[in-house]
Design an enzyme around this catalytic site. Structure first.
Site, PDB file in Angstrom:
ATOM      1  N   SER A 148       0.843  -1.196   0.000  1.00 12.68           N
ATOM      2  CA  SER A 148       0.000   0.000   0.000  1.00 12.68           C
ATOM      3  C   SER A 148       0.877   1.244   0.000  1.00 12.68           C
ATOM      4  O   SER A 148       2.079   1.172   0.299  1.00 12.68           O
ATOM      5  CB  SER A 148      -0.917   0.005   1.227  1.00 12.68           C
TER       6      SER A 148
ATOM      7  N   TYR B  37       3.471  -0.684  10.617  1.00 10.66           N
ATOM      8  CA  TYR B  37       2.786  -0.791   9.329  1.00 10.66           C
ATOM      9  C   TYR B  37       3.681  -0.268   8.213  1.00 10.66           C
ATOM     10  O   TYR B  37       3.818  -0.895   7.158  1.00 10.66           O
ATOM     11  CB  TYR B  37       1.477  -0.008   9.366  1.00 10.66           C
TER      12      TYR B  37
ATOM     13  N   LYS C  40       5.134  -2.461   4.910  1.00 12.07           N
ATOM     14  CA  LYS C  40       4.854  -2.195   3.506  1.00 12.07           C
ATOM     15  C   LYS C  40       6.110  -1.775   2.742  1.00 12.07           C
ATOM     16  O   LYS C  40       6.318  -2.207   1.596  1.00 12.07           O
ATOM     17  CB  LYS C  40       3.770  -1.119   3.386  1.00 12.07           C
TER      18      LYS C  40
END
Length: 289
Positions: A153, A165, A169
């Site tokens: 993402s 996070y 990614k």
């Protein structure tokens, strides 16, 4: 390419993006191995099981096969790959989607104010994708055709839910690039691609939108289906010029539009480039090997 059904593995497919991707690949007639830990409702914070997803794959026109696999356990990953090879003799698509996502990830607070297990997504996410690819790659190179997809993402390029996070990614995007270098150096027709997905109409996000309308209400009407990345992955595999994507981080909605793939209500999903201002990373060609 052979007209026989393509063999796919979708990790972390009990729910969310993995469930949709598996279902989409099933609609293209693939035999899809659905992996994850959830065998019964209640096994995780969110509903969904590998068996329910496997049935959805079959209902969509493919053949769904559920394998219980904890992607934090390398031995279980090896056993899963061994089973697929023993039963099918090949792997055409590996979608690395498994990730240890906790509801605590999206709670208010700074990273040190959240439970430390939020960081598990770096292990069951980045490292687990490396391990599954490590076991699958030799088979793909030997058959001289294959696609490894990482579900990523734009959170790799802007702040999103904190450092765990973001590291997850960003790690996937860079790993696709480096794997792509190795596949190219081996002269293999195997591509590693990281796909930026949009805001997905998953069980988790829909529940969050209902609970936090002020913060997330702007997403109404702008969601991408969880299936969309599966259709894009299928198009990539069947593209005679697939290797132009090797090592790239791509925006699924943009590549899907180029392929003419529509989504919910027959519309093209919006690009995550809009709104976030994020663009996929461009890595330097310099190489030390």
């Amino acid at each position: 390419m052979s007209s026989s059904p393509k063999i796919a593995i979708v990790t972390g497919a009990s729910r969310g993006a993995g469930r949709g991707i598996a279902r989409a690949l099933g609609s293209h007639g693939c035999t899809v191995y659905v992996t994850g830990r959830s065998q019964n409702d209640g096994d995780a914070e969110m509903p969904g099981t590998i068996h329910a997803t496997a049935q959805e794959v079959t209902d969509a026109g493919g053949k769904g096969i559920a394998i219980r696999c904890d992607h934090a356990d390398d031995d279980q990953v090896k056993a899963m790959i061994d089973q697929v090879i023993a039963e099918q003799g090949r792997i055409d698509i590996l979608v690395n989607n498994a990730c240890a996502i906790s509801n605590a990830l999206t709670t208010p607070g700074q990273f040190w104010e959240k439970p430390i297990h939020v960081g598990d997504m770096i292990n069951v996410g980045v490292r687990s994708g490396f391990v599954a690819s490590w076991y699958a790659a030799p088979h793909m190179v030997r058959q001289d055709r294959g696609l490894i997809v990482f579900t990523s993402s734009p959170g790799s390029m802007h702040y999103c839910y904190g450092p765990a996070y973001g590291a997850h990614k960003a790690g996937l995007d860079k790993m696709a690039f480096d794997m792509g270098v190795d596949f190219a150096d081996a002269g293999a027709t195997v591509a590693a691609v990281s796909i930026w997905m949009g805001a997905l109409a998953t069980e988790r996000l829909l529940a969050m939108m209902e609970a936090m309308p002020d913060q997330l209400g702007h997403l109404e009407g702008k969601l991408e289906s969880p299936d969309y990345t599966g259709h894009v992955s299928w198009a990539l595999l069947n593209d005679p010029d697939m290797m132009r994507f090797n090592g790239k981080t791509i925006i699924g909605a943009e590549v899907g539009r180029d392929y003419g793939i529509t989504d919910m209500a027959g519309q093209f999903p919006p690009s995550v480039r809009t709104g976030t201002g994020a663009v996929p990373p461009e890595y330097a060609p310099y190489k030390i090997k």
